[in-house]
Design an enzyme around this catalytic site. Structure first.
Site, PDB file in Angstrom:
ATOM      1  N   CYS A  35       0.830  -1.214   0.000  1.00  0.00           N
ATOM      2  CA  CYS A  35       0.000   0.000   0.000  1.00  0.00           C
ATOM      3  C   CYS A  35       0.856   1.252   0.000  1.00  0.00           C
ATOM      4  O   CYS A  35       0.347   2.344  -0.227  1.00  0.00           O
ATOM      5  CB  CYS A  35      -0.944   0.011   1.195  1.00  0.00           C
ATOM      6  SG  CYS A  35      -0.095   0.080   2.778  1.00  0.00           S
ATOM      7  N   CYS A 104      -2.909  -2.682   8.817  1.00  0.00           N
ATOM      8  CA  CYS A 104      -2.495  -1.327   9.199  1.00  0.00           C
ATOM      9  C   CYS A 104      -2.033  -1.319  10.654  1.00  0.00           C
ATOM     10  O   CYS A 104      -1.089  -0.611  11.011  1.00  0.00           O
ATOM     11  CB  CYS A 104      -3.642  -0.344   8.992  1.00  0.00           C
ATOM     12  SG  CYS A 104      -4.503  -0.562   7.418  1.00  0.00           S
TER      13      CYS A 104
HETATM   14 FE1  FES Z   1      -1.591   0.511   4.232  1.00  0.00          FE
HETATM   15 FE2  FES Z   1      -3.488   0.969   5.947  1.00  0.00          FE
HETATM   16  S1  FES Z   1      -3.708   0.666   3.822  1.00  0.00           S
HETATM   17  S2  FES Z   1      -1.393   0.740   6.334  1.00  0.00           S
END
Ligand code: FES
Length: 146
Positions: A35, A104
């Site tokens: 991400c 996360c």
């Molecule tokens: Fe990457 Fe939350 S989407 S840490």
């Protein structure tokens, strides 16, 4: 039911302990390559106690809420206790995270661990290496665990 709990929204909108500590005793930085989010934790340590903690998170709302809650949970606590903080405990303290956002909270656990390791390394303090597995934030397995 709302996707995010009130606590998540609160810690996202009013994150606690945001910032940096210039003369930090330990700094930990982890990221999730998938991400692209990055979390950095700064620790001030006095007599084995986390006297102060700050964070900078370039990431999603759940990562910010997780950093905020995690720093609240370890502030004033002994290092041994901070080392035991799991991402699940952080998520529970936030009254839960959606399954696809659990990774996360992993960043928070790993960033704290990494900052404590940094403190041990800088001060020549011996530790059990098994307590510090390589951060997994840049692997995919946390997504599969979700
Ligand atoms: Fe990457 Fe939350 S989407 S840490």
């Amino acid at each position: 039911m709302a996707l995010y709990s009130e606590k998540v929204m609160d810690h996202f909108n009013n994150p606690r302990n945001v910032g940096i500590i210039e003369d930090a005793d330990g700094v930990g930085e982890v990221g999730n390559a998938r991400c692209g989010d990055i979390m950095k934790i700064y620790l001030k340590i006095e007599n084995g106690i986390i006297a102060d903690v700050k964070f900078k998170t370039f990431g999603c709302g759940s990562a910010i809420a997780s950093s905020s809650m995690a720093t609240e949970l370890i502030k004033g606590k002994p290092l041994s206790q901070a080392l035991e903080l799991t991402n699940k405990a952080v998520a529970e303290a936030l009254d839960g995270l959606p399954a696809h956002k659990m990774h996360c909270s992993v960043l928070a656990e790993e960033a704290i661990r990494s900052a404590i390791k940094d403190y041990y390394d800088k001060n020549g303090i011996a530790y059990d290496k098994a307590q510090f597995p390589e951060p997994h934030g840049d692997e995919h397995e946390h997504f599969e665990e979700d």
